[in-house]
Design a protein around this motif. Structure first.
Motif, PDB file in Angstrom:
ATOM      1  N   THR A  56       0.787  -0.952   0.010  1.00  0.00           N
ATOM      2  CA  THR A  56      -0.026  -0.043   0.134  1.00  0.00           C
ATOM      3  C   THR A  56       0.835   1.256   0.080  1.00  0.00           C
ATOM      4  OG1 THR A  56      -1.696  -1.336   1.276  1.00  0.00           O
ATOM      5  CG2 THR A  56      -1.938   1.182   1.175  1.00  0.00           C
ATOM      6  N   PHE A  57       1.796   1.000   0.599  1.00  0.00           N
ATOM      7  CA  PHE A  57       2.902   2.510   0.859  1.00  0.00           C
ATOM      8  C   PHE A  57       3.479   2.526  -0.533  1.00  0.00           C
ATOM      9  CE2 PHE A  57       6.851   4.546   1.411  1.00  0.00           C
ATOM     10  CZ  PHE A  57       6.410   5.595   2.612  1.00  0.00           C
ATOM     11  N   THR A  58       3.769   1.409  -1.315  1.00  0.00           N
ATOM     12  CA  THR A  58       4.293   1.679  -2.576  1.00  0.00           C
ATOM     13  C   THR A  58       3.216   2.111  -3.497  1.00  0.00           C
ATOM     14  OG1 THR A  58       5.748  -0.035  -2.399  1.00  0.00           O
ATOM     15  CG2 THR A  58       5.424   0.350  -4.642  1.00  0.00           C
ATOM     16  N   MET A  59       2.232   1.794  -3.472  1.00  0.00           N
ATOM     17  CA  MET A  59       0.985   2.023  -4.358  1.00  0.00           C
ATOM     18  C   MET A  59       0.703   3.602  -4.190  1.00  0.00           C
ATOM     19  SD  MET A  59       0.547  -0.295  -6.339  1.00  0.00           S
ATOM     20  CE  MET A  59      -0.192   0.712  -7.593  1.00  0.00           C
ATOM     21  N   ILE A  60       0.454   4.065  -2.937  1.00  0.00           N
ATOM     22  CA  ILE A  60       0.314   5.431  -2.751  1.00  0.00           C
ATOM     23  C   ILE A  60       1.384   6.296  -3.154  1.00  0.00           C
ATOM     24  CG2 ILE A  60      -0.018   7.131  -0.915  1.00  0.00           C
ATOM     25  CD1 ILE A  60      -1.604   5.269   0.657  1.00  0.00           C
ATOM     26  N   CYS A  61       2.713   5.938  -3.190  1.00  0.00           N
ATOM     27  CA  CYS A  61       3.843   6.545  -3.824  1.00  0.00           C
ATOM     28  C   CYS A  61       3.793   6.773  -5.075  1.00  0.00           C
ATOM     29  CB  CYS A  61       5.164   5.927  -3.280  1.00  0.00           C
ATOM     30  SG  CYS A  61       5.515   6.141  -1.595  1.00  0.00           S
ATOM     31  N   VAL A  65       3.456  10.139  -7.424  1.00  0.00           N
ATOM     32  CA  VAL A  65       4.571  10.472  -8.356  1.00  0.00           C
ATOM     33  C   VAL A  65       3.671  10.753  -9.668  1.00  0.00           C
ATOM     34  CG1 VAL A  65       6.527   9.528  -9.857  1.00  0.00           C
ATOM     35  CG2 VAL A  65       6.691   9.247  -7.243  1.00  0.00           C
ATOM     36  N   GLY A  66       2.836   9.818  -9.953  1.00  0.00           N
ATOM     37  CA  GLY A  66       1.998  10.096 -10.980  1.00  0.00           C
ATOM     38  C   GLY A  66       1.284  11.598 -10.989  1.00  0.00           C
ATOM     39  N   HIS A  67       0.818  11.630  -9.821  1.00  0.00           N
ATOM     40  CA  HIS A  67       0.005  13.037  -9.659  1.00  0.00           C
ATOM     41  C   HIS A  67       0.784  14.285  -9.896  1.00  0.00           C
ATOM     42  CE1 HIS A  67      -2.075  16.052  -7.195  1.00  0.00           C
ATOM     43  NE2 HIS A  67      -3.184  15.269  -7.367  1.00  0.00           N
ATOM     44  N   HIS A  68       2.053  14.054  -9.316  1.00  0.00           N
ATOM     45  CA  HIS A  68       3.081  15.120  -9.485  1.00  0.00           C
ATOM     46  C   HIS A  68       3.317  15.240 -11.015  1.00  0.00           C
ATOM     47  CE1 HIS A  68       6.598  17.767  -9.227  1.00  0.00           C
ATOM     48  NE2 HIS A  68       7.179  16.927  -9.948  1.00  0.00           N
TER      49      HIS A  68
END
Length: 193
Positions: A56-61, A65-68
């Protein structure tokens, strides 16, 4: 609303969601001066929780990154995009809950299904971001539109949809689908290095 304000707000929500993930991990109860074997025995039940946390940590990251990269390539944001962003952040904020369920019941159908559907909704929301920005010509140039276009969301959507569907057939295949999604983002990056 300015792009900078939207990004700052979103970064704060991402940071809180990432921080909330750790609250599900609890230190096991052990007597003082326990030996290494006792610690190892007490830690074994935490393995599913730790794996769920890392996933989950990886997916949120990855979402962060994609959002940025998505928002940095936009000329400006519209009110519609602001509300789409709020909906996207809803799925991000919800992620600690299915993560906790998955950590407690790693091979049960419902937690896997809930986790997959939550991730699917976030990925579909990002697809809508991309499609909206493309349709309304919000990208700074044609190369940005190509790099950040909606087709880049399809692999994740497909994997999360498969994970959700396989939850009804074979939970282990569903889990494999969930753990394969980060590879969709890391392998191309590693190859390009």
């Amino acid at each position: 609303m300015s792009k900078d304000r939207l990004e700052a707000y979103s970064d704060g929500v991402f940071a809180v969601a990432l921080t909330l993930l750790i609250l599900d991990l609890r230190v096991p109860a052990l007597a003082s001066h326990s030996n290494l074997g006792q610690y190892a025995t007490a830690m074994v039940p935490l393995i599913p929780k730790v794996l769920s946390f890392v996933l989950t940590f990886t997916m949120i990251c990855i979402h962060w990154v994609g959002h940025h990269y998505f928002f940095v390539r936009l000329r400006y944001v519209t009110v519609t995009l602001v509300w789409m962003n709020n909906l996207f952040l809803l799925w991000i904020c919800f992620m600690p809950f299915p993560m906790a369920m998955l950590g407690d019941h790693p091979t049960d159908q419902f937690p896997i299904l809930l986790y997959a559907v939550n991730q699917l909704l976030a990925a579909m929301n990002f697809f809508v971001f991309r499609a909206y920005a493309s349709r309304h010509k919000l990208f700074i140039d044609g190369s940005a539109a190509k790099v950040m276009g909606p087709k880049h969301s399809i692999p994740a959507i497909a994997m999360y949809l498969l994970a959700a569907l396989f939850a009804f057939v074979n939970v282990y295949v569903s889990l494999v689908c969930l753990f394969l999604v980060p590879l969709l983002y890391f392998i191309p990056t590693l190859i390009s290095l």
